[in-house]
Design a protein around this motif. Structure first.
Motif, PDB file in Angstrom:
ATOM      1  N   GLY A 154      -6.108  -8.928  -1.819  1.00  0.00           N
ATOM      2  CA  GLY A 154      -5.195  -8.742  -2.945  1.00  0.00           C
ATOM      3  C   GLY A 154      -5.787  -7.812  -3.982  1.00  0.00           C
ATOM      4  N   PHE A 198      -1.020  -6.694  -1.539  1.00  0.00           N
ATOM      5  CA  PHE A 198      -1.596  -7.771  -0.720  1.00  0.00           C
ATOM      6  C   PHE A 198      -1.561  -7.409   0.754  1.00  0.00           C
ATOM      7  CE2 PHE A 198       0.542  -9.645  -4.391  1.00  0.00           C
ATOM      8  CZ  PHE A 198      -0.503 -10.356  -4.969  1.00  0.00           C
ATOM      9  N   HIS A 199      -2.497  -7.998   1.487  1.00  0.00           N
ATOM     10  CA  HIS A 199      -2.334  -8.063   2.931  1.00  0.00           C
ATOM     11  C   HIS A 199      -1.130  -8.962   3.174  1.00  0.00           C
ATOM     12  CE1 HIS A 199      -6.915  -7.183   3.508  1.00  0.00           C
ATOM     13  NE2 HIS A 199      -6.226  -6.140   3.072  1.00  0.00           N
ATOM     14  N   THR A 232       2.734  -0.088   5.040  1.00  0.00           N
ATOM     15  CA  THR A 232       2.889  -0.712   3.726  1.00  0.00           C
ATOM     16  C   THR A 232       4.356  -0.684   3.322  1.00  0.00           C
ATOM     17  OG1 THR A 232       0.686  -0.009   3.038  1.00  0.00           O
ATOM     18  CG2 THR A 232       2.247  -0.558   1.290  1.00  0.00           C
ATOM     19  N   LEU A 242      -7.281  -2.644  -1.206  1.00  0.00           N
ATOM     20  CA  LEU A 242      -6.943  -3.565  -0.111  1.00  0.00           C
ATOM     21  C   LEU A 242      -7.874  -3.401   1.093  1.00  0.00           C
ATOM     22  CD1 LEU A 242      -3.043  -3.837   0.072  1.00  0.00           C
ATOM     23  CD2 LEU A 242      -4.688  -5.351  -1.044  1.00  0.00           C
ATOM     24  N   ASN A 268       0.577  -4.280   4.744  1.00  0.00           N
ATOM     25  CA  ASN A 268       0.392  -4.478   3.300  1.00  0.00           C
ATOM     26  C   ASN A 268       1.744  -4.515   2.612  1.00  0.00           C
ATOM     27  OD1 ASN A 268      -2.436  -4.174   3.631  1.00  0.00           O
ATOM     28  ND2 ASN A 268      -2.196  -1.933   3.540  1.00  0.00           N
TER      29      ASN A 268
END
Ligand code: CTP
Ligand code: MG
Length: 386
Positions: A130, A169-170, A6, A125, A102
């Protein structure tokens, strides 16, 4: 099982026009660090965040570096004309650097980021591409009246949500959504993903994430971020002799008068007392210890340097200046006509709200050296939180 990578993307390329001020709000000082530095620190401290990218304006790179004050980030990206374009630029930079699983897209203007919000977003997530922090609306909501002067029909607040950042978000999903988006510039990224058919979950937001938008938001946010600090008070006192042929400087303002103050530097007796009050509040000695009168480099120096130095010492210790109060003791000149200019100048030097700056004046009923016009005395009190 590998953990998802992330990255955080902080957008800090705005002009902060509604907040006014000398520099864009994301670079302004707030509770001992720049606004953007709060988010960098919060995201860096979160174990789920593996790196930080910051988007800033083409002409703001130096201001960002100063605001980060030695903090390093994984990427600094030049933004665009609106938030939408700045986010897009950041996403493309991350993509060019190999992407991630992410991404947390966050406004620099929201310095109060609790770790629990990031926890909730990252958890969500797992179920959707989202997730955004949201708050319910506590106030009654209405439309404006047709002429915009009054209120119109009530809007059912139970159907509405206020959306904050960070928005999670992805990465591949939000990048694809941004690349495909053709509408008017979006004010957040959840709507970009939804426009591309992606589901966005609502998680609980937090009052501390309120955005700094207007000038008055700074003191509210500072108060919110500053609990746990201990309030301390310092006092200062100074006297200078009045002489013919000298300029009169008081509170950083040139005051027309038939005499001026003599002494080391520009002899601004009010800024000297105030500098001592601030130094006193952090037990950092007195002005003479930091700027010896015997040192020729301070001859004729503008005293705002001394005051800014005391402010910097406080900021360096993570302190917040809550309030200052100055009393100028003289028979003449009259201070009243210059009071607002003096308050404004002190507020500017200290980078605090003018509402936190008091300037007062009194005479000594023609008694003593101030009463005879031989000199001007000043007392000052400063309250800081450390
Ligand atoms: N932002 C950005 N690039 C832009 C405009 C805004 O990165 N071209 C960022 C801001 O720095 C802020 C966030 O988007 O962190 C939210 O925007 P907003 O609160 O509107 O900030 P500003 O645009 O700077 O403020 P204003 O609209 O009052 O000028
Ligand atoms: Mg804006």
């Amino acid at each position: 099982m590998t953990t998802a990578r992330t990255l955080a993307l902080i957008v800090a390329a705005g002009k902060g026009e509604r907040a006014g001020g000398a520099c864009p709000k994301q670079f302004a000082p707030l509770g001992g660090r720049a606004v953007v530095a709060w988010s960098v620190d919060a995201l860096r401290a979160h174990p789920g965040v593996g790196g930080i990218y910051v988007v800033t304006g083409a002409d703001q790179h130096d201001q960002l570096a100063a605001a980060l004050d030695g903090r390093t980030v994984d990427g600094v990206v030049t933004g665009g004309a609106d938030r939408h374009a700045s986010v897009r630029a950041g996403l493309e930079a991350i993509a060019a650097a190999g992407g991630c699983d992410n991404v947390l897209i966050h406004d620099a203007a929201r310095p109060g980021l609790p770790a629990a919000v990031v926890d909730r977003l990252l958890a969500a997530l797992r179920d959707a591409p989202g997730a955004v922090p949201t708050l319910a609306c506590a106030d009654t909501l209405t439309r404006r009246s047709a002429d915009a002067r009054g209120v119109g029909d009530v809007v059912d607040r139970s159907t509405l949500l206020r959306i904050q950042t960070p928005q999670a978000f992805h990465f591949d999903a939000i990048l694809a959504a941004h690349r495909a988006y053709t509408g008017t510039p979006a004010t957040d990224d959840a709507q970009v993903l939804r426009a591309h058919g992606g589901q966005v979950l609502a998680v609980d937001g937090d009052g501390r994430l309120e955005k700094v938008t207007m000038p008055e938001d700074f003191s509210r946010t500072e108060a919110m971020l500053g609990p746990g600090r201990i309030s301390r008070t310092g006092m200062g006192f100074d006297v200078h002799r009045l002489e013919v042929g000298e300029e009169l400087w008081l509170c950083g303002v040139r005051v027309p008068h038939d005499k001026g103050l003599a002494g080391h530097s520009d002899a601004d007796v009010a800024l000297h007392a105030l500098t001592d009050a601030l130094l006193g509040a952090i037990a950092a000695g007195d002005i003479g210890a930091h700027f010896p009168p015997s040192d020729p480099q301070w001859r004729g120096a503008a005293s705002d340097k001394f005051l800014a130095y005391a402010r910097d010492l406080i900021v360096a210790r993570g302190g917040v200046i809550d309030h200052v109060d100055v009393t100028i003791i003289c028979e003449a000149p009259k201070i009243g006509p210059h009071r607002e200019a003096m308050r404004a100048r002190i507020a500017e030097i200290l980078a605090i709200d003018i509402a936190a700056v008091s300037v007062k004046a009194t005479t000594t009923e023609r008694l003593g050296f101030t009463g005879r016009g031989e000199g001007i005395a000043t007392q000052a009190v400063a309250t800081v939180r450390l």
